[in-house]
Design an enzyme around this catalytic site. Sequence first.
Site, short mmCIF file in Angstrom:
data_model
loop_
_atom_site.label_atom_id
_atom_site.label_comp_id
_atom_site.label_asym_id
_atom_site.label_seq_id
_atom_site.Cartn_x
_atom_site.Cartn_y
_atom_site.Cartn_z
N ARG A 81 0.83 -1.19 0.00
CA ARG A 81 0.00 0.00 0.00
C ARG A 81 0.88 1.26 0.00
O ARG A 81 1.95 1.27 0.64
CB ARG A 81 -0.84 -0.04 1.28
CG ARG A 81 -1.80 1.12 1.50
CD ARG A 81 -2.93 1.07 0.55
NE ARG A 81 -4.06 1.89 0.98
CZ ARG A 81 -5.07 2.20 0.16
NH1 ARG A 81 -5.07 1.76 -1.10
NH2 ARG A 81 -6.09 2.90 0.59
N THR A 127 -9.65 0.44 -9.92
CA THR A 127 -8.67 -0.41 -9.24
C THR A 127 -8.70 -1.67 -10.08
O THR A 127 -9.53 -1.77 -10.99
CB THR A 127 -9.15 -0.70 -7.80
OG1 THR A 127 -9.11 0.50 -7.06
CG2 THR A 127 -8.32 -1.74 -7.08
N THR A 133 -4.02 -0.80 -7.25
CA THR A 133 -4.81 0.40 -7.56
C THR A 133 -3.98 1.66 -7.69
O THR A 133 -2.88 1.77 -7.14
CB THR A 133 -5.86 0.63 -6.45
OG1 THR A 133 -6.78 1.63 -6.87
CG2 THR A 133 -5.24 1.05 -5.14
N ASN A 135 -6.11 4.21 -7.12
CA ASN A 135 -7.28 4.78 -6.47
C ASN A 135 -8.30 5.21 -7.53
O ASN A 135 -9.00 4.38 -8.08
CB ASN A 135 -6.94 5.91 -5.51
CG ASN A 135 -8.12 6.24 -4.61
OD1 ASN A 135 -8.96 5.38 -4.39
ND2 ASN A 135 -8.21 7.45 -4.12
N ASP A 185 -7.76 8.40 0.24
CA ASP A 185 -8.30 7.34 1.09
C ASP A 185 -8.12 7.63 2.57
O ASP A 185 -8.69 6.94 3.42
CB ASP A 185 -7.67 5.98 0.75
CG ASP A 185 -8.42 5.28 -0.37
OD1 ASP A 185 -9.53 5.71 -0.71
OD2 ASP A 185 -7.90 4.29 -0.91
N SER A 239 -7.80 1.15 3.34
CA SER A 239 -8.26 0.66 2.04
C SER A 239 -9.50 -0.22 2.23
O SER A 239 -9.79 -0.68 3.33
CB SER A 239 -7.15 -0.18 1.42
OG SER A 239 -7.59 -0.83 0.25
N SER A 240 -10.21 -0.46 1.11
CA SER A 240 -11.30 -1.44 1.13
C SER A 240 -10.93 -2.68 0.32
O SER A 240 -11.76 -3.58 0.15
CB SER A 240 -12.56 -0.84 0.52
OG SER A 240 -12.96 0.30 1.23
N GLY A 250 -13.59 -1.33 -7.04
CA GLY A 250 -14.90 -0.77 -6.72
C GLY A 250 -14.94 0.10 -5.48
O GLY A 250 -16.02 0.36 -4.94
N GLY A 251 -13.76 0.53 -4.99
CA GLY A 251 -13.76 1.41 -3.83
C GLY A 251 -14.51 0.79 -2.67
O GLY A 251 -14.32 -0.39 -2.33
O1 DON Z 1 -7.96 1.15 -1.43
C1 DON Z 1 -9.12 1.43 -1.67
O2 DON Z 1 -10.06 1.00 -1.05
C2 DON Z 1 -9.42 2.30 -2.87
N1 DON Z 1 -8.29 3.14 -3.15
C3 DON Z 1 -9.78 1.42 -4.01
C4 DON Z 1 -10.13 2.19 -5.23
C5 DON Z 1 -10.98 1.45 -6.15
O3 DON Z 1 -11.31 0.32 -5.96
C6 DON Z 1 -11.48 2.18 -7.30
N2 DON Z 1 -12.15 1.26 -8.17
N3 DON Z 1 -13.17 1.17 -8.64
#
Ligand code: DON
Length: 567
Positions: free
Chosen positions: A103, A376, A394, A396, A418, A447-448, A468-469
Site C-alpha cells: 500500500r 482499481t 490500484t 485509487n 483514502d 483501504s477497502s 470498486g472502492g
Molecule cells: O484502497 C481502496 O479502497 C481504494 N483506493 C480502491 C479504489 C478502487 O477500488 C477504485 N475502483 N473502482
Amino acid sequence: MLRFYCISLSLCLFIACKKTSDRPKPINGNRGVIAEHAMVVSARSEASKIGVDILKKGGNAFDAMIATELALAVSYPYAGNLGGGGFMVYRKANGDIGSIDYREKAPLAASKNMYLDEKGNIIPEKSTLGAMAIGVPGTIAGVFEVHDKLGSLPIATILKPVITLAYKGVVVSQKQENRIKHYQSSFRKANKDSIVFDFNWETGDTITYTALAKTLERISKNGRDEFYKGETAKILAKFIQNNGGMISEADLSKYEAKWRDPITFSYDDLKIISMGPPSSGGVCLAQILKMLEPFPLDEYGHNTVKTIQAITEAERRAYADRSFYLGDPDFVEIPIKTLISDSYLSGRMSNFSFEKATLSEDVSHGNIKIIESMETTHYSIVDQFGNAIAATTTLNGAYGSKLYCAELGFFLNNEMDDFSSKPGVPNMFGLIGAEANSIAPEKRMLSSMTPTIVEKNGQLYMTLGTPGGATIITSVLQTILNVHEFDMTMQNAVNAPRFHHQWLPDHILMEPNSFDRSVITQLENLGYKINEGESIILGKVDGILVLEDNSYEGGADYRGDDTAIGF
Ligand code: DON
C-alpha cells in the site's frame, strides 16, 4: 526444469485427488472458462496471457503474480500501475497462508490538515487531482518482496514478456476508448504537457509504451532499488516536486512493503482468508459474514427481499465500525479480535427486525454521496502446483491523480484521498473516517481492497477479489454467497446483479435495471431507500473456483474486458 515440473505436477495431482467431492459439478452450460492445471483471471487478456505463459515456463503463482501485476501496468493503465500500490493474499499448495501489503504511504512532509484551507474546509480536488494527491508508491517494492520470498524464476525472465508488450503496444478496446475520452479533460488539468492519452485514440488502435518499457528494463537490470533509490527515483521525485507535490527521494528510499498476518475466519464450512489492516476488507468481510451466518440465506433465495435486508443490515453495521476503528495498524490500535468475534457480532444484529429498516442515523450520523466513477483492478491466479494468489492493485481513482510521468511512462496514484482529510467529511467513495484514519507522515491510508481466498474442508476452493472502492467488500461478499448459498457457478456468481450498503449514505446502491421491480417496491415499503440512478459499476470481480473434478473455473467479469485464461 521439465522433470521438476512433472514431479511437481504429479504431486499436485496427488494432493488434488484427496479433495472432497462436495464441489459444484463442472458440467454446466453457464460455467466460465475451465482449465485442468492452472489459471489466471485479470482485467486484460494480455495480462492473463503473460501470467499463464510464465506458469507454462514452469514459474509458480508468485512469478505469475509479478508478471500479471506489471503486465496490467502496461495494458490497463486505468488502474494497473507502477505508481500505485496494492495487497496480495496467498495460499500455498501445502496450506501455508500469508499476505503482503504494498500500500502507498503518506510522504514525510504530510500533515493532518494538509487538504484543509485556513477555515478548516476541504480544498476541492487537492487530495484527488495532481501531485499533492500522491502517496509513496508501493507496487515495485511489493513485487520484489514477493519474488525474494516466494518466486522461483529469475526476475529478468518474468519481466521480459512485460517489456516486450510495452514496446509492441496494446490494442485499445471499446471500453478503453470510452474511458480515455471521458477523462481527457482531467488529464489536461493535471498535466502541464500533453500526454499520450490526450490523443484521440479509437478502438483497434495500438498504443505503444516505450518510456515504460525502458523504466521496466532498468528495474529488471538493477532491481527494486532502481525505483526507490536509483535513476528512476531521482526522475520521479523531481517530476512530482516540479508539479507541486511533496514526495522526495527520501520518501522513496524509505518505502518498504510489509508482510502481514491475513484475517482468517470461518463461515459455515468455509475458511476465509482475506486482507487485514491497513485494508478494511478482511475485517469488514468477516464482520458481515459472521452477522449473516445465523440467517438461512439459501432458504430466502438469491436477491429476494429478505436476503437483501439481512445483507444490507449487516453491511450497515460493519461499515459503521470501519469508519471508527480502522486505520494503519502501525499507527493505531485496532481491536480486531473483538471486532470479528461471535460475541460482539451477535449483539450488533440484535436490534434488526425484518419488519423495518434500521436507520443509519440510529447507528451514527452523516449525509453523503458517491460522486465519481473510479478504478482499481484485481487478478486471481492458481498455478499447476496448487498455489493460489488473490491480488488487488490500484491507483485509487481512474488513472489515479491523472498526473502522468511521461519520462517514466506511468500514472501516479491519488491514494491520499483514502485518508480521512477531515473527520466526518466523506472521501470520493462517500466513506467517512475518524482519527484512526487521519493523515500522518509515513502512515498508510485505509483501504477497502479485499483480495480473498476461500478454503472448503481444508482445501483450496476459491480465489477472488474486485475493484470498486467502498463497494469492493460487498461485491466479494456477494460473490462468495452466490457460490456457497445459492449454488451458482463461478461465472454466474460474478455476473449476478449486485447491491451495496455502506452505512452512510443510508441507501442501497443497486445495479440499475437488474433487480425485480416488486423486490424494490417491497424494500421501499419497509423503509429502505434504493438508489439505482447514481449507480456506478459495482465491481469487476475476477475469481477462480475449484470444481469437483479438481479443474478450475474462471469467473471473469463481463462488466470490463476481463479474461480468464488457463491450461
Ligand atoms: O484502497 C481502496 O479502497 C481504494 N483506493 C480502491 C479504489 C478502487 O477500488 C477504485 N475502483 N473502482
